[in-house]
Design a protein around this motif. Structure first.
Motif, PDB file in Angstrom:
ATOM      1  N   GLU A 149       0.896  -1.124   0.053  1.00 20.46           N
ATOM      2  CA  GLU A 149      -0.091   0.021   0.048  1.00 20.46           C
ATOM      3  C   GLU A 149       0.802   1.329   0.155  1.00 20.46           C
ATOM      4  O   GLU A 149       0.596   1.984  -0.624  1.00 20.46           O
ATOM      5  N   ASP A 150       2.047   1.258   0.645  1.00 21.95           N
ATOM      6  CA  ASP A 150       2.834   2.539   1.027  1.00 21.95           C
ATOM      7  C   ASP A 150       3.442   2.788  -0.488  1.00 21.95           C
ATOM      8  O   ASP A 150       3.390   3.991  -0.917  1.00 21.95           O
ATOM      9  N   ILE A 151       3.854   1.774  -1.014  1.00 25.58           N
ATOM     10  CA  ILE A 151       4.598   1.820  -2.539  1.00 25.58           C
ATOM     11  C   ILE A 151       3.608   2.478  -3.449  1.00 25.58           C
ATOM     12  O   ILE A 151       3.795   3.500  -4.197  1.00 25.58           O
ATOM     13  N   LEU A 152       2.529   1.772  -3.671  1.00 27.51           N
ATOM     14  CA  LEU A 152       1.488   2.252  -4.444  1.00 27.51           C
ATOM     15  C   LEU A 152       0.983   3.699  -4.416  1.00 27.51           C
ATOM     16  O   LEU A 152       0.449   4.373  -5.106  1.00 27.51           O
ATOM     17  N   SER A 153       0.677   4.157  -3.071  1.00 28.63           N
ATOM     18  CA  SER A 153       0.237   5.255  -2.457  1.00 28.63           C
ATOM     19  C   SER A 153       1.112   6.372  -3.006  1.00 28.63           C
ATOM     20  O   SER A 153       0.795   7.612  -3.667  1.00 28.63           O
ATOM     21  N   ASP A 154       2.629   6.041  -2.990  1.00 21.47           N
ATOM     22  CA  ASP A 154       3.805   7.035  -3.560  1.00 21.47           C
ATOM     23  C   ASP A 154       3.577   7.041  -5.196  1.00 21.47           C
ATOM     24  O   ASP A 154       3.759   8.261  -5.553  1.00 21.47           O
TER      25      ASP A 154
ATOM     26  N   ALA B 145       0.842   6.564  -7.076  1.00 18.88           N
ATOM     27  CA  ALA B 145      -0.630   6.959  -7.398  1.00 18.88           C
ATOM     28  C   ALA B 145      -0.450   8.336  -8.283  1.00 18.88           C
ATOM     29  O   ALA B 145      -1.243   8.396  -9.126  1.00 18.88           O
ATOM     30  N   PRO B 146       0.230   9.217  -7.709  1.00 19.57           N
ATOM     31  CA  PRO B 146      -0.041  10.633  -8.297  1.00 19.57           C
ATOM     32  C   PRO B 146       0.482  10.733  -9.632  1.00 19.57           C
ATOM     33  O   PRO B 146       0.037  11.179 -10.726  1.00 19.57           O
ATOM     34  N   THR B 147       1.335   9.702 -10.372  1.00 21.92           N
ATOM     35  CA  THR B 147       1.945   9.537 -11.556  1.00 21.92           C
ATOM     36  C   THR B 147       1.674   8.474 -12.254  1.00 21.92           C
ATOM     37  O   THR B 147       1.627   8.169 -13.519  1.00 21.92           O
ATOM     38  N   VAL B 148       1.330   7.401 -11.616  1.00 17.76           N
ATOM     39  CA  VAL B 148       0.873   6.222 -12.170  1.00 17.76           C
ATOM     40  C   VAL B 148      -0.713   5.694 -11.970  1.00 17.76           C
ATOM     41  O   VAL B 148      -0.933   5.093 -10.576  1.00 17.76           O
TER      42      VAL B 148
ATOM     43  N   LEU C  27      -2.855   3.574 -12.631  1.00 16.75           N
ATOM     44  CA  LEU C  27      -3.194   2.219 -12.217  1.00 16.75           C
ATOM     45  C   LEU C  27      -2.735   1.757 -10.899  1.00 16.75           C
ATOM     46  O   LEU C  27      -3.594   1.081 -10.274  1.00 16.75           O
ATOM     47  N   ALA C  28      -1.785   2.537 -10.138  1.00 15.03           N
ATOM     48  CA  ALA C  28      -1.466   2.455  -8.833  1.00 15.03           C
ATOM     49  C   ALA C  28      -2.541   2.621  -7.899  1.00 15.03           C
ATOM     50  O   ALA C  28      -3.037   1.939  -7.066  1.00 15.03           O
ATOM     51  N   GLY C  29      -3.183   3.792  -8.440  1.00 17.97           N
ATOM     52  CA  GLY C  29      -4.354   4.384  -7.511  1.00 17.97           C
ATOM     53  C   GLY C  29      -5.438   3.465  -7.660  1.00 17.97           C
ATOM     54  O   GLY C  29      -6.448   3.367  -6.699  1.00 17.97           O
ATOM     55  N   THR C  30      -5.693   2.977  -8.974  1.00 19.46           N
ATOM     56  CA  THR C  30      -6.960   2.126  -8.992  1.00 19.46           C
ATOM     57  C   THR C  30      -6.839   0.659  -8.449  1.00 19.46           C
ATOM     58  O   THR C  30      -7.802   0.179  -7.809  1.00 19.46           O
ATOM     59  N   VAL C  31      -5.546   0.338  -8.479  1.00 21.14           N
ATOM     60  CA  VAL C  31      -5.463  -0.937  -7.752  1.00 21.14           C
ATOM     61  C   VAL C  31      -5.761  -0.693  -6.197  1.00 21.14           C
ATOM     62  O   VAL C  31      -6.154  -1.819  -5.534  1.00 21.14           O
TER      63      VAL C  31
END
Length: 449
Positions: free
Chosen positions: A391-396, A398-401, A403-407
């Protein structure tokens, strides 16, 4: 460079160096010069401080493994305790303590209501009365009590309820046995008398069982499990065996393991054998309650913690567990449908953002798409060597990727559905129509439930 050389240089000389901000650097440096000088002093490692002792005295010597074992045992440092035990040869690892003299109790396994009433009177009124049940507890409101042992002074009374069917030839069966209703009727006065102090190991569980049997337990004050926790909050376990290992010097080899080694089913015991275990258990609880109460009472912090926090919570948590929480099954089903629809929408969105279909529930496949197909620079690896999608990696990311926010959104809905809306209906008690949980008072060293 040297602070004083920089301070001595003129503004023009500093400006001529041409680095970014050089024009303003000199004035700012001079304005903060005293602070800079102090920072240098504070950050400089001094090598000429008089120590007052010989450094050679700090050279490690041969450890006293007996002391190491005792400290590791007290602080529950398992790896260090294991090493110390191996160094000592295993058998000699446990610090020697004076063996506790065996205390002799007069035991009575009653068979009739008349015998039970007589035996209870023989226990006297002084107390405390240590109570140990034989029961099956499926939830705070789903319990079945089959036998009970009570110890006070040097006497122990055990009562086993007869089979309701009367089909057994066992000594305690109908017509010779005592029925549950008869036994509880005789026990009611003691159980419900607030002036008679009762002791037990996990009083909350015991009180829940007694409430389920129609009694109103009062005077349940001495919990050997909670007193042990107050005194030894860093321990991992507080079963009767574990508490006895820490506070009782007598033989405890007879205590049954809660989970037999190898997960094999324990051989069936006769009623006489079960009664003996029950009576020894209530006797042990009585002895432990005296030792632990003395230890708790000896310090102000332990007195306040036990008598002002942990002990009053027992009855409060028991009531909370038995009351349970109301749950609306239709509302949960509706929520599950909404979560499912949201998950489907987010899954399609993820496929579009990835440019292909993949298993969104698989951290490995999510990592392969983000770091492989989309070319995002890996942030961190897992213990197995895979690129992390925590979660912490995808949260970082998310602003530029996107797909990370969607996951992350998909995982949030999946957790709500898998933890609550799909699961809670199956946990509802069929009698009360509510969900009943267990609140563990000994689960953390910080006092959290």
């Amino acid at each position: 460079g040297d602070i004083e050389k920089v301070a001595a240089a003129g503004a023009e000389e500093t400006k001529a160096l041409g680095f970014r901000g050089a024009a303003k650097f000199h004035d700012s440096f001079i304005a903060q010069l005293e602070t800079i000088r102090l920072s240098k002093v504070l950050s400089t490692i001094k090598t000429d401080v008089p120590l007052g002792f010989d450094l050679k005295s700090l050279t490690p010597g041969t450890p006293d493994w007996q002391k190491v074992f005792a400290i590791a045992d007290e602080l529950d440092l398992r790896d260090l305790k294991k090493e110390a035990g191996e160094r000592l040869g295993g058998a000699a690892a446990k610090p020697e303590t004076a063996p506790e003299p065996e205390r002799v109790f007069e035991r009575t396994a009653v068979k009739t209501a008349e015998e039970l009433s007589k035996a209870l009177k023989a226990l006297g009124d002084e107390g405390p009365f240590a109570i140990f049940p034989e029961c099956e507890v499926r939830s705070p409101v789903a319990c079945s009590l089959t036998a009970l042992s009570i110890t006070s002074g040097n006497r122990t009374v055990c009562v086993r309820f007869s089979e309701s069917s009367g089909a057994s030839d066992d000594l305690f069966s109908i017509p010779e046995g005592i029925t549950e209703a008869e036994a509880l009727g005789a026990l009611r006065e003691l159980i419900e008398d607030p002036s008679k102090a009762k002791a037990g190991h996990d009083l909350k569980r015991l009180m829940n069982v007694l409430f389920h049997e129609g009694l109103r337990p009062q005077g349940f004050l001495l919990d050997t499990m909670l007193m042990d926790h107050v005194l030894n909050a860093a321990q991992r376990g507080y079963s009767l065996r574990e508490t006895a290992e820490r506070h009782y010097g007598g033989d405890i080899s007879w205590i049954q393991e809660e989970k037999p080694a190898g997960r094999k089913k324990a051989p069936e015991k006769s009623d006489a054998e079960k009664n003996e275990l029950l009576m020894r258990s209530s006797e042990l609880v009585l002895m432990l309650s005296g030792k632990l109460k003395s230890a708790v009472d000896s310090e102000e912090w332990s007195r306040k913690t036990y008598y002002e926090t942990e002990q009053p919570l027992i009855s409060v948590l028991s009531l909370m567990e038995r009351t349970g929480a109301g749950v609306s099954v239709p509302a949960l089903r509706e929520a599950s449908e909404r979560f499912g629809e949201g998950m489907e929408r987010l899954e399609k969105k993820a496929f579009e953002e990835a440019g292909c279909e993949f298993n969104i529930a698989s951290p490995k496949q999510v990592g392969e798409i983000i770091y492989g197909r989309l070319g995002v620079e890996p942030q961190k690896k897992t213990g197995s060597g895979q690129n992390s999608t925590k979660e912490d990696i995808l949260s970082d990311l998310a602003p530029t990727v996107p797909l990370a926010g969607t996951v992350l959104e998909w995982r949030g809905l999946a957790k709500l559905r898998g933890t609550y809306s799909d699961v809670l209906p199956g946990l509802i008690d069929h009698v009360t129509g509510r969900v009943h949980t267990n609140f563990n008072q000994t689960g953390t060293s910080t006092g959290r439930l």
